[in-house]
Design a protein around this motif. Structure first.
Motif, PDB file in Angstrom:
ATOM      1  N   SER A  21       0.850  -1.194   0.000  1.00 48.41           N
ATOM      2  CA  SER A  21       0.000   0.000   0.000  1.00 48.41           C
ATOM      3  C   SER A  21       0.881   1.237   0.000  1.00 48.41           C
ATOM      4  O   SER A  21       1.426   1.624   1.043  1.00 48.41           O
ATOM      5  CB  SER A  21      -0.930   0.002   1.218  1.00 48.41           C
ATOM      6  OG  SER A  21      -1.727   1.175   1.243  1.00 48.41           O
ATOM      7  N   PRO A  22       1.063   1.876  -1.150  1.00 46.97           N
ATOM      8  CA  PRO A  22       1.880   3.104  -1.173  1.00 46.97           C
ATOM      9  C   PRO A  22       1.283   4.238  -0.350  1.00 46.97           C
ATOM     10  O   PRO A  22       2.021   5.032   0.239  1.00 46.97           O
ATOM     11  CB  PRO A  22       1.911   3.461  -2.663  1.00 46.97           C
ATOM     12  CG  PRO A  22       1.577   2.187  -3.385  1.00 46.97           C
ATOM     13  CD  PRO A  22       0.646   1.456  -2.492  1.00 46.97           C
ATOM     14  N   SER A  23      -0.051   4.312  -0.272  1.00 43.75           N
ATOM     15  CA  SER A  23      -0.674   5.402   0.472  1.00 43.75           C
ATOM     16  C   SER A  23      -0.737   5.137   1.966  1.00 43.75           C
ATOM     17  O   SER A  23      -0.705   6.074   2.771  1.00 43.75           O
ATOM     18  CB  SER A  23      -2.080   5.668  -0.068  1.00 43.75           C
ATOM     19  OG  SER A  23      -2.900   4.516   0.101  1.00 43.75           O
ATOM     20  N   HIS A  24      -0.841   3.880   2.356  1.00 45.34           N
ATOM     21  CA  HIS A  24      -0.931   3.495   3.770  1.00 45.34           C
ATOM     22  C   HIS A  24       0.029   2.325   4.011  1.00 45.34           C
ATOM     23  O   HIS A  24      -0.395   1.160   4.071  1.00 45.34           O
ATOM     24  CB  HIS A  24      -2.364   3.095   4.153  1.00 45.34           C
ATOM     25  CG  HIS A  24      -3.351   4.218   4.055  1.00 45.34           C
ATOM     26  ND1 HIS A  24      -3.789   4.722   2.848  1.00 45.34           N
ATOM     27  CD2 HIS A  24      -3.985   4.947   5.024  1.00 45.34           C
ATOM     28  CE1 HIS A  24      -4.657   5.704   3.068  1.00 45.34           C
ATOM     29  NE2 HIS A  24      -4.796   5.861   4.380  1.00 45.34           N
ATOM     30  N   PRO A  25       1.318   2.598   4.133  1.00 48.23           N
ATOM     31  CA  PRO A  25       2.306   1.512   4.203  1.00 48.23           C
ATOM     32  C   PRO A  25       2.124   0.581   5.395  1.00 48.23           C
ATOM     33  O   PRO A  25       2.513  -0.584   5.326  1.00 48.23           O
ATOM     34  CB  PRO A  25       3.641   2.275   4.296  1.00 48.23           C
ATOM     35  CG  PRO A  25       3.356   3.643   3.774  1.00 48.23           C
ATOM     36  CD  PRO A  25       1.942   3.932   4.148  1.00 48.23           C
ATOM     37  N   ARG A 427      -3.493   6.925  10.954  1.00 47.62           N
ATOM     38  CA  ARG A 427      -2.209   6.511  11.535  1.00 47.62           C
ATOM     39  C   ARG A 427      -1.509   5.460  10.677  1.00 47.62           C
ATOM     40  O   ARG A 427      -0.290   5.297  10.776  1.00 47.62           O
ATOM     41  CB  ARG A 427      -2.427   5.962  12.944  1.00 47.62           C
ATOM     42  CG  ARG A 427      -2.785   7.024  13.965  1.00 47.62           C
ATOM     43  CD  ARG A 427      -2.562   6.526  15.384  1.00 47.62           C
ATOM     44  NE  ARG A 427      -3.427   5.405  15.723  1.00 47.62           N
ATOM     45  CZ  ARG A 427      -4.620   5.520  16.281  1.00 47.62           C
ATOM     46  NH1 ARG A 427      -5.113   6.741  16.549  1.00 47.62           N
ATOM     47  NH2 ARG A 427      -5.347   4.457  16.571  1.00 47.62           N
ATOM     48  N   LEU A 428      -2.275   4.763   9.835  1.00 47.61           N
ATOM     49  CA  LEU A 428      -1.662   3.759   8.973  1.00 47.61           C
ATOM     50  C   LEU A 428      -0.898   4.378   7.813  1.00 47.61           C
ATOM     51  O   LEU A 428      -0.263   3.666   7.030  1.00 47.61           O
ATOM     52  CB  LEU A 428      -2.735   2.812   8.432  1.00 47.61           C
ATOM     53  CG  LEU A 428      -3.464   1.955   9.473  1.00 47.61           C
ATOM     54  CD1 LEU A 428      -4.547   1.110   8.814  1.00 47.61           C
ATOM     55  CD2 LEU A 428      -2.478   1.061  10.211  1.00 47.61           C
ATOM     56  N   ARG A 429      -0.948   5.705   7.678  1.00 44.55           N
ATOM     57  CA  ARG A 429      -0.146   6.392   6.672  1.00 44.55           C
ATOM     58  C   ARG A 429       1.322   6.479   7.061  1.00 44.55           C
ATOM     59  O   ARG A 429       2.169   6.820   6.235  1.00 44.55           O
ATOM     60  CB  ARG A 429      -0.681   7.810   6.450  1.00 44.55           C
ATOM     61  CG  ARG A 429      -2.044   7.885   5.779  1.00 44.55           C
ATOM     62  CD  ARG A 429      -2.485   9.322   5.633  1.00 44.55           C
ATOM     63  NE  ARG A 429      -3.733   9.433   4.893  1.00 44.55           N
ATOM     64  CZ  ARG A 429      -3.813   9.555   3.570  1.00 44.55           C
ATOM     65  NH1 ARG A 429      -2.685   9.578   2.848  1.00 44.55           N
ATOM     66  NH2 ARG A 429      -4.979   9.665   2.972  1.00 44.55           N
ATOM     67  N   ALA A 430       1.640   6.169   8.299  1.00 46.79           N
ATOM     68  CA  ALA A 430       3.023   6.277   8.774  1.00 46.79           C
ATOM     69  C   ALA A 430       3.919   5.330   7.986  1.00 46.79           C
ATOM     70  O   ALA A 430       3.541   4.182   7.705  1.00 46.79           O
ATOM     71  CB  ALA A 430       3.083   5.954  10.266  1.00 46.79           C
ATOM     72  N   PRO A 431       5.122   5.786   7.621  1.00 47.35           N
ATOM     73  CA  PRO A 431       6.039   4.892   6.885  1.00 47.35           C
ATOM     74  C   PRO A 431       6.518   3.755   7.778  1.00 47.35           C
ATOM     75  O   PRO A 431       6.530   3.855   9.000  1.00 47.35           O
ATOM     76  CB  PRO A 431       7.181   5.821   6.489  1.00 47.35           C
ATOM     77  CG  PRO A 431       7.126   6.943   7.480  1.00 47.35           C
ATOM     78  CD  PRO A 431       5.682   7.124   7.836  1.00 47.35           C
ATOM     79  N   PRO A 434      12.235  -0.022   9.080  1.00 41.09           N
ATOM     80  CA  PRO A 434      12.903  -1.212   8.514  1.00 41.09           C
ATOM     81  C   PRO A 434      13.082  -2.344   9.513  1.00 41.09           C
ATOM     82  O   PRO A 434      13.160  -3.506   9.115  1.00 41.09           O
ATOM     83  CB  PRO A 434      14.254  -0.663   8.050  1.00 41.09           C
ATOM     84  CG  PRO A 434      14.035   0.809   7.861  1.00 41.09           C
ATOM     85  CD  PRO A 434      13.029   1.205   8.894  1.00 41.09           C
ATOM     86  N   HIS A 435      13.144  -2.024  10.795  1.00 41.20           N
ATOM     87  CA  HIS A 435      13.339  -3.045  11.816  1.00 41.20           C
ATOM     88  C   HIS A 435      12.010  -3.551  12.388  1.00 41.20           C
ATOM     89  O   HIS A 435      12.013  -4.374  13.308  1.00 41.20           O
ATOM     90  CB  HIS A 435      14.198  -2.487  12.955  1.00 41.20           C
ATOM     91  CG  HIS A 435      15.546  -2.005  12.497  1.00 41.20           C
ATOM     92  ND1 HIS A 435      16.543  -2.854  12.095  1.00 41.20           N
ATOM     93  CD2 HIS A 435      16.035  -0.746  12.355  1.00 41.20           C
ATOM     94  CE1 HIS A 435      17.618  -2.157  11.742  1.00 41.20           C
ATOM     95  NE2 HIS A 435      17.335  -0.871  11.892  1.00 41.20           N
ATOM     96  N   GLN A 436      10.887  -3.044  11.889  1.00 45.05           N
ATOM     97  CA  GLN A 436       9.583  -3.439  12.402  1.00 45.05           C
ATOM     98  C   GLN A 436       9.082  -4.681  11.685  1.00 45.05           C
ATOM     99  O   GLN A 436       9.151  -4.778  10.453  1.00 45.05           O
ATOM    100  CB  GLN A 436       8.573  -2.296  12.228  1.00 45.05           C
ATOM    101  CG  GLN A 436       7.208  -2.563  12.840  1.00 45.05           C
ATOM    102  CD  GLN A 436       6.263  -1.388  12.639  1.00 45.05           C
ATOM    103  OE1 GLN A 436       6.627  -0.404  11.993  1.00 45.05           O
ATOM    104  NE2 GLN A 436       5.067  -1.494  13.179  1.00 45.05           N
ATOM    105  N   HIS A 437       8.588  -5.650  12.454  1.00 40.45           N
ATOM    106  CA  HIS A 437       8.061  -6.884  11.892  1.00 40.45           C
ATOM    107  C   HIS A 437       6.678  -7.144  12.468  1.00 40.45           C
ATOM    108  O   HIS A 437       6.374  -6.743  13.591  1.00 40.45           O
ATOM    109  CB  HIS A 437       8.974  -8.071  12.192  1.00 40.45           C
ATOM    110  CG  HIS A 437      10.354  -7.921  11.634  1.00 40.45           C
ATOM    111  ND1 HIS A 437      10.647  -8.127  10.300  1.00 40.45           N
ATOM    112  CD2 HIS A 437      11.526  -7.560  12.239  1.00 40.45           C
ATOM    113  CE1 HIS A 437      11.936  -7.914  10.095  1.00 40.45           C
ATOM    114  NE2 HIS A 437      12.496  -7.569  11.254  1.00 40.45           N
ATOM    115  N   ALA A 438       5.860  -7.817  11.690  1.00 41.85           N
ATOM    116  CA  ALA A 438       4.512  -8.146  12.150  1.00 41.85           C
ATOM    117  C   ALA A 438       4.563  -9.297  13.147  1.00 41.85           C
ATOM    118  O   ALA A 438       5.470 -10.139  13.115  1.00 41.85           O
ATOM    119  CB  ALA A 438       3.621  -8.526  10.962  1.00 41.85           C
TER     120      ALA A 438
END
Length: 475
Positions: A21-25, A427-431, A434-438
């Motif tokens: 999602s480019p708009s809501h990464p 808030r889902l628009r936040a980039p 790189p260290h964040q994982h689901a």
């Protein structure tokens, strides 16, 4: 009673590996976390004993309500490019592949149903909603269980339980009707659990059960029979149980309406639509038979109140034929021989299932309980007719053929799924970090969720030695 559906389980699926999602990464990553929470809740629910699963249904329902807004939002963004009023861009990195266990499919005895690979977002949405409908039916079962236990609940508790069960079944009906309108990519490749014919059948079954519960609320005969077989009941020492007058003709038409819904469900699950679990097919047929038998019983009560005892007995015998039961013997007040012993044993076994909260109680759609009521009334009325009224008992076939048409009672409301809040979507628009994982869940993604994760002690091995579940230990 409502069918004891088994909640399905699903595989671990990182949505962020299939969807961007480019708009809501942060949308695919957060959706993956919520799906992992749901997967863990389903696996833990499956490992619980049947007596503890009813208390855990709320946990699974909360997990579904937490995941539904995200997966429905992603599906809506694929279809219309919007989630609510906000434009959202969602792209396919590759075709989404998920796996869900088909709990309605027929399998070999002793084996678990297989997981089915599914393509696309809407198939995943359909299975999540199907699981939600199963939870509503299971909650209705837990409410109705107290009505059939040996401890008779108070009138207030009985009314509250019946009202809650009715609400749950109507919600299940609305969810199944909502699944019918989903935008599946290819209906020919949809699994058997979520095809349109199955959804029509499950929605009709839930509506039939909700209609029968409407009658159960004011049905004094079922309560009187339960109270009569309770060994701890002492009310008979004070006064004989009073049976209030019921709106018998109205109740008969409601039961016939429930029978019509069950007949529609049976037609949708007819052979040729796939390999469905035979217990579900038998349950739908028993539900139809039980509904018609109840209708005949209420018409018998209406005839008995009018002084037509012979006609009332004929209706009861027609109801027994509808259930597929043999006619009662001449002296039915005492059960004799092997047939009577077998019937008594079956009733006691069903009573133990209700008391223990087994997951297979009521699998006959209340057929056994209705047979008890019919036997209780026929023994009572035949004795009264032989000693007082002495009326001729007409044949039951013309009476059963002339029963009135059904009358609808419920008007189900459409299901409104939960949606993403506007502030949460912003808030889902936040980039992405790189260290964040689901969150991928605490449960292992194995094909058999019933396997214990405790170490297996090898017989004859050195004390303290243990092995995992693979069985590849040499000694």
């Amino acid at each position: 009673m409502p069918y004891p559906f088994t909640l399905p389980t699903t595989s671990s699926t990182p949505l962020d590996a299939f969807i961007g999602s480019p708009s809501h990464p942060s949308l695919p990553l957060t959706a993956t976390t919520q799906r992992s929470i749901l997967r863990d809740a389903l696996k833990k629910h499956k490992r619980l004993p049947p007596a503890q699963q009813a208390a855990h249904l709320g946990v699974v329902q909360d997990a579904i309500n937490g995941y539904l807004p995200y997966i429905l939002g992603i599906a809506s963004a694929f279809t219309s490019g919007r989630i609510g009023d906000e434009p959202v861009v969602v792209t396919n990195v590759k075709q989404l592949q998920t796996e869900w266990r088909l709990t309605l499919s027929a399998t070999l005895p002793g084996r678990e149903p297989p997981r089915s690979p599914l393509s696309g977002v809407w198939n995943d949405v359909a299975f999540v909603l199907q699981t939600l409908a199963y939870i509503q039916v299971q909650q209705a079962r837990s409410q109705l269980q107290i009505l059939y236990s040996s401890n008779i609940p108070s009138p207030e508790r009985r009314t509250a339980a019946i009202g809650s069960a009715m609400k749950y079944l109507l919600e299940a009906n609305s969810v199944h009707n909502y699944i019918l309108n989903l935008h599946t990519q290819d209906p020919t490749s949809a699994p058997l659990d979520t095809v349109n014919s199955t959804q029509v059948a499950l929605a009709a079954t839930a509506l039939a059960e909700a209609t029968l519960i409407t009658v159960l609320k004011d049905d004094p005969y079922t309560t009187a029979v339960i109270q009569a077989r309770n060994k701890d009941d002492k009310d008979w020492m004070i006064s004989a149980p009073s049976i209030p007058k019921v709106r018998a003709h109205l109740f008969a038409r409601l039961c016939l309406c429930a029978s019509d819904h069950a007949q529609r469900a049976a037609a949708s699950l007819a052979p040729g639509t796939g390999s469905l679990d035979p217990s579900l097919l038998n349950y739908v047929d028993d539900l139809r038979r039980t509904s018609r038998a109840k209708a005949a019983r209420f018409l018998a009560c209406d005839a008995e109140l009018a002084g037509k005892t012979g006609e009332a007995i004929a209706y009861l015998r027609g109801a027994r034929k509808e259930l597929g039961l043999a006619p009662l013997e001449q002296d039915a007040s005492k059960r004799k021989g092997w047939k009577g012993l077998k019937q008594t044993f079956a009733e006691k076994r069903e009573d133990r299932k209700v008391e223990k909260g087994s997951d297979d109680w009521g699998l006959d759609a209340g057929k056994l309980e209705e047979a008890r009521v019919l036997e209780w009334l026929e023994v009572k009325w035949v004795k009264m007719n032989d000693t007082i009224n002495v009326q001729a008992i007409p044949p039951s076939e013309p009476l059963m053929a002339a029963m009135p048409s059904g009358r609808e009672y419920h008007t189900p409301k459409p299901y409104t799924p939960p949606q993403l809040d506007a502030s949460l979507l912003a808030r889902l628009r936040a980039p992405l970090d790189p260290h964040q994982h689901a969150f991928e869940g605490d449960e292992e993604d194995s094909g058999d969720e019933g396997v214990s994760r405790n170490p297996v002690v090898v017989p004859g091995a050195f004390p303290g030695a243990a092995t995992g579940g693979s069985g590849n230990t040499y000694y």
